[in-house]
Design an enzyme around this catalytic site. Structure first.
Site, PDB file in Angstrom:
ATOM      1  CB  ILE A 285      -0.931   0.011   1.211  1.00  0.00           C
ATOM      2  CG1 ILE A 285      -1.989  -1.125   1.133  1.00  0.00           C
ATOM      3  CG2 ILE A 285      -1.798   1.281   1.594  1.00  0.00           C
ATOM      4  CD1 ILE A 285      -2.758  -1.493   2.293  1.00  0.00           C
TER       5      ILE A 285
ATOM      6  CB  SER B 211      -6.920  -1.917   9.588  1.00  0.00           C
ATOM      7  OG  SER B 211      -7.638  -3.226   8.981  1.00  0.00           O
TER       8      SER B 211
ATOM      9  CE1 TYR C  50      -2.214  -4.328  11.831  1.00  0.00           C
ATOM     10  CE2 TYR C  50      -4.657  -5.514  11.358  1.00  0.00           C
ATOM     11  CZ  TYR C  50      -3.520  -4.411  10.831  1.00  0.00           C
ATOM     12  OH  TYR C  50      -3.487  -4.023   9.598  1.00  0.00           O
TER      13      TYR C  50
ATOM     14  CE  LYS D  75      -3.160  -0.980  11.147  1.00  0.00           C
ATOM     15  NZ  LYS D  75      -2.335  -0.114  10.428  1.00  0.00           N
TER      16      LYS D  75
ATOM     17  CB  THR E 107       0.041  -6.209   0.452  1.00  0.00           C
ATOM     18  OG1 THR E 107      -0.565  -6.488   1.815  1.00  0.00           O
ATOM     19  CG2 THR E 107      -0.754  -4.935   0.139  1.00  0.00           C
TER      20      THR E 107
HETATM   21  N1  LIG Z   1      -2.731  -5.435   3.382  1.00  0.00           N
HETATM   22  C1  LIG Z   1      -4.097  -5.339   3.986  1.00  0.00           C
HETATM   23  O1  LIG Z   1      -4.775  -6.028   3.759  1.00  0.00           O
HETATM   24  C2  LIG Z   1      -4.098  -4.182   4.972  1.00  0.00           C
HETATM   25  C3  LIG Z   1      -5.552  -3.805   5.293  1.00  0.00           C
HETATM   26  C4  LIG Z   1      -5.554  -2.803   6.232  1.00  0.00           C
HETATM   27  C5  LIG Z   1      -4.664  -2.014   6.780  1.00  0.00           C
HETATM   28  N2  LIG Z   1      -3.368  -2.348   6.194  1.00  0.00           N
HETATM   29  C6  LIG Z   1      -2.292  -1.476   6.924  1.00  0.00           C
HETATM   30  O2  LIG Z   1      -1.518  -0.892   5.698  1.00  0.00           O
HETATM   31  C7  LIG Z   1      -0.307  -0.961   5.990  1.00  0.00           C
HETATM   32  C8  LIG Z   1       0.787  -1.279   4.776  1.00  0.00           C
HETATM   33  O3  LIG Z   1       0.596  -2.873   4.876  1.00  0.00           O
HETATM   34  P1  LIG Z   1       0.614  -3.301   3.258  1.00  0.00           P
HETATM   35  O4  LIG Z   1      -0.393  -4.721   3.322  1.00  0.00           O
HETATM   36  O5  LIG Z   1       1.020  -2.556   2.331  1.00  0.00           O
HETATM   37  O6  LIG Z   1       2.082  -4.492   3.913  1.00  0.00           O
HETATM   38  P2  LIG Z   1       3.212  -4.799   3.069  1.00  0.00           P
HETATM   39  O7  LIG Z   1       2.924  -5.116   1.657  1.00  0.00           O
HETATM   40  O8  LIG Z   1       3.956  -5.839   3.858  1.00  0.00           O
HETATM   41  O9  LIG Z   1       4.437  -3.530   3.194  1.00  0.00           O
HETATM   42  C9  LIG Z   1       4.749  -3.152   4.281  1.00  0.00           C
HETATM   43  C10 LIG Z   1       6.001  -1.938   3.911  1.00  0.00           C
HETATM   44  O10 LIG Z   1       6.239  -1.542   5.182  1.00  0.00           O
HETATM   45  C11 LIG Z   1       7.638  -1.747   5.767  1.00  0.00           C
HETATM   46  N3  LIG Z   1       7.665  -1.794   6.767  1.00  0.00           N
HETATM   47  C12 LIG Z   1       7.569  -2.800   7.691  1.00  0.00           C
HETATM   48  N4  LIG Z   1       7.623  -2.466   8.954  1.00  0.00           N
HETATM   49  C13 LIG Z   1       8.167  -1.356   9.021  1.00  0.00           C
HETATM   50  C14 LIG Z   1       8.545  -0.491  10.361  1.00  0.00           C
HETATM   51  N5  LIG Z   1       8.620  -0.874  11.679  1.00  0.00           N
HETATM   52  N6  LIG Z   1       8.982   0.773   9.874  1.00  0.00           N
HETATM   53  C15 LIG Z   1       9.014   1.255   8.497  1.00  0.00           C
HETATM   54  N7  LIG Z   1       8.636   0.431   7.565  1.00  0.00           N
HETATM   55  C16 LIG Z   1       8.212  -0.624   7.950  1.00  0.00           C
HETATM   56  C17 LIG Z   1       7.898  -2.564   4.845  1.00  0.00           C
HETATM   57  O11 LIG Z   1       9.444  -2.602   4.309  1.00  0.00           O
HETATM   58  P3  LIG Z   1      10.568  -3.196   5.134  1.00  0.00           P
HETATM   59  O12 LIG Z   1      10.658  -4.668   5.243  1.00  0.00           O
HETATM   60  O13 LIG Z   1      11.682  -2.913   4.302  1.00  0.00           O
HETATM   61  O14 LIG Z   1      10.531  -2.376   6.394  1.00  0.00           O
HETATM   62  C18 LIG Z   1       7.128  -2.493   3.434  1.00  0.00           C
HETATM   63  O15 LIG Z   1       7.865  -1.478   2.754  1.00  0.00           O
HETATM   64  C19 LIG Z   1       0.181  -1.513   7.402  1.00  0.00           C
HETATM   65  O16 LIG Z   1      -0.158  -0.414   8.410  1.00  0.00           O
HETATM   66  C20 LIG Z   1      -1.207  -2.280   7.506  1.00  0.00           C
HETATM   67  O17 LIG Z   1      -1.716  -2.377   9.001  1.00  0.00           O
HETATM   68  C21 LIG Z   1      -2.974  -3.534   5.337  1.00  0.00           C
END
Ligand SMILES: NC(=O)c1ccc[n+]([C@@H]2O[C@H](COP(=O)([O-])OP(=O)(O)OC[C@H]3O[C@@H](n4cnc5c(N)ncnc54)[C@H](OP(=O)(O)O)[C@@H]3O)[C@@H](O)[C@H]2O)c1
Length: 286
Positions: free
Chosen positions: A51, A176, A189, A193, A224
């Protein structure tokens, strides 16, 4: 060349943009001349994939200079190289949002490269545990709350002196849909959120006198690594039923979260603050 590429952003979805021929991009120029975020500077945490990466790309396509960041140098290098190849104005640095020195370095990088900061988008979030809320260790509680809830506020406090110098500054938090509809076995979690919804409201009130807007998006299940990873099987188990009854019958894509963030940063949203907007194919909010 960079200017031409920058002027034709919105036809692209994800990595497809590199395959669009230059002639087609030039043809699109008229439709995209209104670069809503031109000359603005955006800092995006957790933006090397998923995201955050889609949001960073969209903000840059809409004219902003974007600072990419995440914990791993190789991820930062890869994301920056990809977006630079697309002609976008980006730089990057390592920033684990839970580490004060990394946050300070992120601020310094933005100032050195782009001379200020207009937008902060807090995407980084973690869920290292699936199981009972009351069985969760204090260490896990601290990690989830540190990264998901405290770090956006602490980073913003470091950026605030710079953001308040600019007109039209804006913050977007990424919560979320579990903040409204808790997922079983993700209690800590879910709680983190939900806390972000409150943080959004509190910061919006606190920063309104400075003209800084604060909004929040609440994505549903987005395709993702995080959304569909091993640990999030609990989410997927619920998806068929939820989607069949309520939803748009598909998973979300990272790009589904990007346009709304660009809008919330833009002057088109200049009278919108303190909002939590669900991006989930259906909203469980009343
Ligand atoms: N995917 C879903 O279904 C979903 C739904 C609702 C909300 N969200 C929220 O959306 C956000 C992103 O999720 P995503 O699905 O895009 O995850 P993702 O594809 O796993 O990407 C996570 C990103 O965050 C970085 N990251 C992880 N921990 C970190 C930290 N402590 N400090 C800085 N960077 C960090 C990772 O890179 P590195 O490993 O290099 O750090 C990566 O760039 C999260 O807050 C999640 O709770 C996701």
């Amino acid at each position: 060349m960079a200017a031409i590429l920058r002027s034709v952003p919105r036809v692209f979805r994800g990595y497809q943009c590199a395959s669009v021929p230059l002639s087609a991009r030039m043809f699109q120029k008229g439709a995209d001349e209104k670069c809503t975020l031109a000359n603005k500077v955006a800092v995006v945490t957790g933006s090397t994939k998923g995201i955050g990466f889609a949001i960073a790309r969209r903000l840059a396509q809409d004219g902003a200079h974007v600072v990419i960041s995440s914990r791993k140098q190789q991820n930062v290098d890869c994301a920056v190289a990809t977006l630079k190849e697309e002609g976008l104005s980006v730089t990057g640095t390592v920033c684990h949002v839970g580490k004060a020195e990394d946050r300070q370095h992120l601020v310094t990088t933005a100032l050195e490269h782009f001379g200020g900061v207009d937008f902060l988008v807090c995407v980084a979030g973690v869920n290292p545990f699936v199981g009972s809320t009351l069985g969760t260790s204090e260490q896990i509680w601290d990690k989830i709350l540190d990264v998901n809830v405290k770090s956006p506020a602490l980073l913003l406090s470091q950026l605030l002196p710079h953001m308040e110098k600019r007109a039209g500054s804006s913050v977007v938090l990424v919560s979320s849909v579990v903040s409204y509809l808790p997922m079983p076995k993700l209690g800590v979690y879910n709680t983190s959120k939900t806390a972000l919804l409150g943080l959004c409201k509190s910061l919006a009130v606190e920063l309104a006198p400075k003209g800084i807007r604060v909004n929040c998006i609440a994505p549903g299940i987005i395709r993702t690594d995080f959304g569909l990873g091993e640990k999030e099987k609990a989410m997927m188990d619920m998806l068929p039923d939820m989607n069949k009854i309520y939803g748009l019958q598909r998973l979300g894509e990272p790009e589904d979260c990007a346009g709304i963030v660009s809008f919330l940063c833009s002057s088109d949203a200049s009278y919108i603050t303190g909002e939590n907007i669900t991006v989930a194919g259906f909203s469980p909010r009343v």
